[in-house]
Design a protein around this motif. Structure first.
Motif, mmCIF file in Angstrom:
data_model
loop_
_atom_site.group_PDB
_atom_site.id
_atom_site.type_symbol
_atom_site.label_atom_id
_atom_site.label_comp_id
_atom_site.label_asym_id
_atom_site.label_seq_id
_atom_site.Cartn_x
_atom_site.Cartn_y
_atom_site.Cartn_z
ATOM 1 N N MET A 245 1.507 7.507 10.072
ATOM 2 C CA MET A 245 1.673 5.626 10.751
ATOM 3 C C MET A 245 0.940 4.566 9.468
ATOM 4 O O MET A 245 1.855 3.423 9.038
ATOM 5 N N SER A 246 -0.054 5.628 9.070
ATOM 6 C CA SER A 246 -0.140 4.888 7.400
ATOM 7 C C SER A 246 -0.035 4.836 6.539
ATOM 8 O O SER A 246 0.506 3.872 5.641
ATOM 9 N N PHE A 247 1.283 5.562 5.967
ATOM 10 C CA PHE A 247 2.297 5.455 4.889
ATOM 11 C C PHE A 247 3.838 5.300 5.142
ATOM 12 O O PHE A 247 4.055 4.562 4.353
ATOM 13 N N TYR A 248 3.746 4.863 6.059
ATOM 14 C CA TYR A 248 4.694 4.030 6.904
ATOM 15 C C TYR A 248 4.671 2.897 7.178
ATOM 16 O O TYR A 248 5.128 1.515 6.649
ATOM 17 N N SER A 249 3.740 2.436 7.359
ATOM 18 C CA SER A 249 2.853 1.138 7.278
ATOM 19 C C SER A 249 3.166 0.382 5.500
ATOM 20 O O SER A 249 3.955 -0.587 5.658
ATOM 21 N N MET A 250 2.320 1.198 4.821
ATOM 22 C CA MET A 250 2.094 0.801 3.670
ATOM 23 C C MET A 250 3.219 0.899 3.129
ATOM 24 O O MET A 250 3.570 -0.422 2.393
ATOM 25 N N GLU A 251 4.649 1.779 3.050
ATOM 26 C CA GLU A 251 6.242 1.478 2.471
ATOM 27 C C GLU A 251 6.636 0.192 3.321
ATOM 28 O O GLU A 251 7.061 -0.311 2.506
ATOM 29 N N ALA A 252 5.749 -0.020 4.412
ATOM 30 C CA ALA A 252 7.108 -1.373 5.210
ATOM 31 C C ALA A 252 6.443 -2.420 4.115
ATOM 32 O O ALA A 252 7.737 -3.237 3.987
ATOM 33 N N PHE A 253 5.474 -2.651 4.789
ATOM 34 C CA PHE A 253 4.591 -3.910 3.900
ATOM 35 C C PHE A 253 4.617 -3.841 2.253
ATOM 36 O O PHE A 253 5.118 -5.055 2.011
ATOM 37 N N ALA A 254 4.529 -2.638 1.523
ATOM 38 C CA ALA A 254 4.947 -2.705 -0.077
ATOM 39 C C ALA A 254 6.876 -3.101 0.133
ATOM 40 O O ALA A 254 6.814 -3.533 -1.213
ATOM 41 N N LYS A 255 7.185 -3.060 0.501
ATOM 42 C CA LYS A 255 8.994 -3.324 0.493
ATOM 43 C C LYS A 255 9.246 -4.701 0.725
ATOM 44 O O LYS A 255 10.415 -5.448 -0.248
ATOM 45 N N MET A 256 7.828 -5.660 1.598
ATOM 46 C CA MET A 256 8.189 -6.954 1.563
ATOM 47 C C MET A 256 7.060 -7.530 0.663
ATOM 48 O O MET A 256 7.526 -8.329 -0.020
ATOM 49 N N ASN A 257 6.598 -6.779 0.433
ATOM 50 C CA ASN A 257 5.653 -7.486 -0.853
ATOM 51 C C ASN A 257 5.987 -7.634 -2.340
ATOM 52 O O ASN A 257 5.541 -8.431 -3.066
ATOM 53 N N PRO B 267 10.114 5.387 -3.780
ATOM 54 C CA PRO B 267 8.850 4.697 -2.954
ATOM 55 C C PRO B 267 8.587 3.108 -3.043
ATOM 56 O O PRO B 267 8.223 3.500 -4.143
ATOM 57 N N CYS B 268 8.415 2.290 -2.446
ATOM 58 C CA CYS B 268 8.147 1.067 -2.917
ATOM 59 C C CYS B 268 6.261 1.691 -2.974
ATOM 60 O O CYS B 268 5.830 0.802 -4.222
ATOM 61 N N ILE B 269 5.711 1.845 -2.457
ATOM 62 C CA ILE B 269 4.458 2.031 -2.703
ATOM 63 C C ILE B 269 3.878 2.580 -4.334
ATOM 64 O O ILE B 269 3.399 2.170 -5.088
ATOM 65 N N TRP B 270 5.161 3.532 -4.685
ATOM 66 C CA TRP B 270 5.083 3.550 -5.905
ATOM 67 C C TRP B 270 5.434 3.010 -7.238
ATOM 68 O O TRP B 270 4.872 2.635 -8.238
ATOM 69 N N THR B 271 6.664 1.386 -6.910
ATOM 70 C CA THR B 271 6.640 0.504 -7.751
ATOM 71 C C THR B 271 5.764 -0.300 -7.334
ATOM 72 O O THR B 271 5.204 -1.248 -8.557
ATOM 73 N N CYS B 272 4.534 -0.830 -5.829
ATOM 74 C CA CYS B 272 4.269 -1.425 -6.456
ATOM 75 C C CYS B 272 2.391 -1.187 -6.876
ATOM 76 O O CYS B 272 1.560 -1.857 -7.825
ATOM 77 N N ILE B 273 2.329 0.587 -7.071
ATOM 78 C CA ILE B 273 1.740 0.657 -8.253
ATOM 79 C C ILE B 273 1.648 1.108 -9.364
ATOM 80 O O ILE B 273 0.799 0.457 -10.271
#
Length: 476
Positions: free
Chosen positions: A435-447, A462-468
């Motif tokens: 739930m934590s990773f999918y939530s982070m990815e979903a909001f990272a995709k928007m932000n 993953p968008c998480i890696w793109t944000c970092i």
């Protein structure tokens, strides 16, 4: 109404000569099937749900009442918060409206899915009639090939239609999960019907004599809506009238569970992760959010299991007079991961055992580790596909936790009270992690949306890696 064992005259039959000797049977059945250990068959019988029996106990009733009281205070808190913060009462409507965006398209796709299910029934009926008229082996082989291609095309097209509907109309999570879970359920039912009806008798030159009887359309419709995934020509039926108070209670539980999910999203998931990607991600914040998700995610799991396997299944079982209501057993008392997979969802587990495990055991390998690996892999891939399409992202955390790590943990020699504690530690950790990773990815995709190139690798990152990476570049 379920048809009795004696079929009507309108039923389609195919007669094959009776075997003269046991050698004829051996010519058809693979030798390793005859030598291998026989596998047990699913037997349906009248039985109440575990939770129905538990709720007769006053101690369990008190726990049930506590959840009702908690829901009352959650509702009053939401009303007070909306009024004093926004000046009006939303009652979770904004989340519902956003979460079920595109629901009319999902409902239209649902009707098309059921039309494809009827095509499968009429296709099997036509196969039986044509197969009965065909005398030569080459004709039977051509007919079997044609209908197999028709069946595979129907199954693939049905699921592809739901996937395209989710992507093309940009369905939000509620609408997407509805149509994706329904499409998966119908595909499993169609395969169960085809596999049980003609799967054992598609040999173009059979020597084993049997009679194939295709039940009427009424029984097939009953099977499509009944809370069962394994196909049988008859099921145990209750004779008592429909208990409308029971139906009303289950309906209210479904609505209450949905409101619980809305509350958890608005109070835990969105506040924790809505800023992910806007500011520089720090490990301390990620770990803090993970531990903040431990209890909410566990409650979400328990409520989801209760809603899906008790409230919804018992609602349809009561309306359709379905007798066997053991949709789950005492999975909370298991002492190892293998028993947890077997007991927590008997509907899906029985289907996987009947149509995946048995076929693998009979025709591929009699090694139970190989069969179990195939079952776990297929289940994990389907779960990952549903989550990825519902959230419209690619982050195979569920497959890693469920398809790889869980398979390894399944064979650990856990037992007793210690085993039960370890199982619960792993369940809570896995659910919170996902739930934590999918939530982070979903909001990272928007932000911080990605600037995609033409290659496939960029789309799968993953968008998480793109944000970092973006924040690292900006800090430089």
């Amino acid at each position: 109404m379920v048809l009795a064992a004696t079929q009507s005259k309108a039923d389609t039959t195919v007669n094959i000569k009776n075997p003269d000797s046991i050698d004829e049977i051996k010519n058809v059945i693979p030798p390793k099937v005859l030598k291998s250990k026989p596998l047990h068959e699913k037997v349906f019988k009248d039985s109440n749900s575990y939770m129905t029996e538990f709720l007769k106990d006053e101690h369990i009733q008190s726990i049930y009442n506590i959840f009702g009281v908690a829901l009352f205070y959650i509702i009053t808190y939401s009303i007070s918060h909306d009024y004093f913060t926004h000046g009006r009462i939303y009652f979770g409507w904004l989340t519902i409206e956003a979460g079920f965006k595109g629901l009319p398209y999902a409902i239209a796709c649902w009707f098309i899915m059921h039309l494809s299910a009827f095509l499968v029934y009429f296709g099997v009926s036509l196969w039986l009639k044509v197969n009965a008229l065909s005398k030569k082996v080459i004709y039977k082989s051509c007919i079997n090939t044609f209908f197999l291609a028709f069946y595979i095309t129907t199954i693939c097209a049905s699921f592809a239609l739901c996937a395209l509907c989710c992507l093309h109309y940009n369905l939000r999570m509620g609408s997407a999960l509805f149509i994706l879970m329904e499409s998966t359920r119908l595909v499993m039912k169609m395969h169960a019907f085809v596999r049980s009806t003609i799967g054992q008798t598609a040999n173009p030159a059979p020597t084993v004599n049997s009679t194939i009887q295709l039940p009427g359309l009424q029984h097939y419709i009953y099977f499509l809506f009944a809370p069962v995934l394994i196909y049988r020509t008859s099921y145990p039926r209750t004779t008592t009238p429909i208990r409308w108070t029971f139906v009303w209670a289950r309906s209210m539980e479904i609505l209450a569970a949905v409101y619980y999910f809305i509350y958890f999203y608005e109070r835990f998931i969105r506040p924790y992760y809505r800023e992910f990607g806007v500011t520089t991600p720090h490990w301390s914040a990620v770990i803090e959010c993970f531990y903040g998700m431990l209890m909410p995610s566990t409650l979400c799991l328990l409520l989801f299991v209760y809603m899906l396997l008790y409230s919804i299944q018992n609602l349809f079982a009561e309306l359709l007079h379905f007798g066997d209501r053991r949709f789950f057993t005492n999975w909370w008392n298991v002492t190892n991961y293998r028993d947890y997979f077997i007991k927590w969802n008997c509907l899906v587990q029985d289907w996987l055992y009947e149509y995946i495990y048995k076929d693998c055991y009979s025709y591929l390998s009699s090694n139970r580790y190989v069969c179990s690996f195939l079952v776990v892999t297929i289940s994990a891939l389907v779960h990952e596909l549903l989550i990825g399409l519902a959230l419209q992202l690619f982050l195979p955390i569920n497959y890693i936790c469920f398809g790889i790590l869980s398979y390894i943990i399944m064979f650990l020699p856990l037992r007793g009270r210690f085993g039960n504690v370890i199982v619960w530690l792993l369940i809570i950790f896995g659910v919170a992690l996902q739930m934590s990773f999918y939530s982070m990815e979903a909001f990272a995709k928007m932000n911080c949306p990605k600037k995609l190139n033409d290659n496939l690798l960029d789309k799968l990152v993953p968008c998480i890696w793109t944000c970092i990476q973006n924040h690292r570049n900006s800090d430089k």
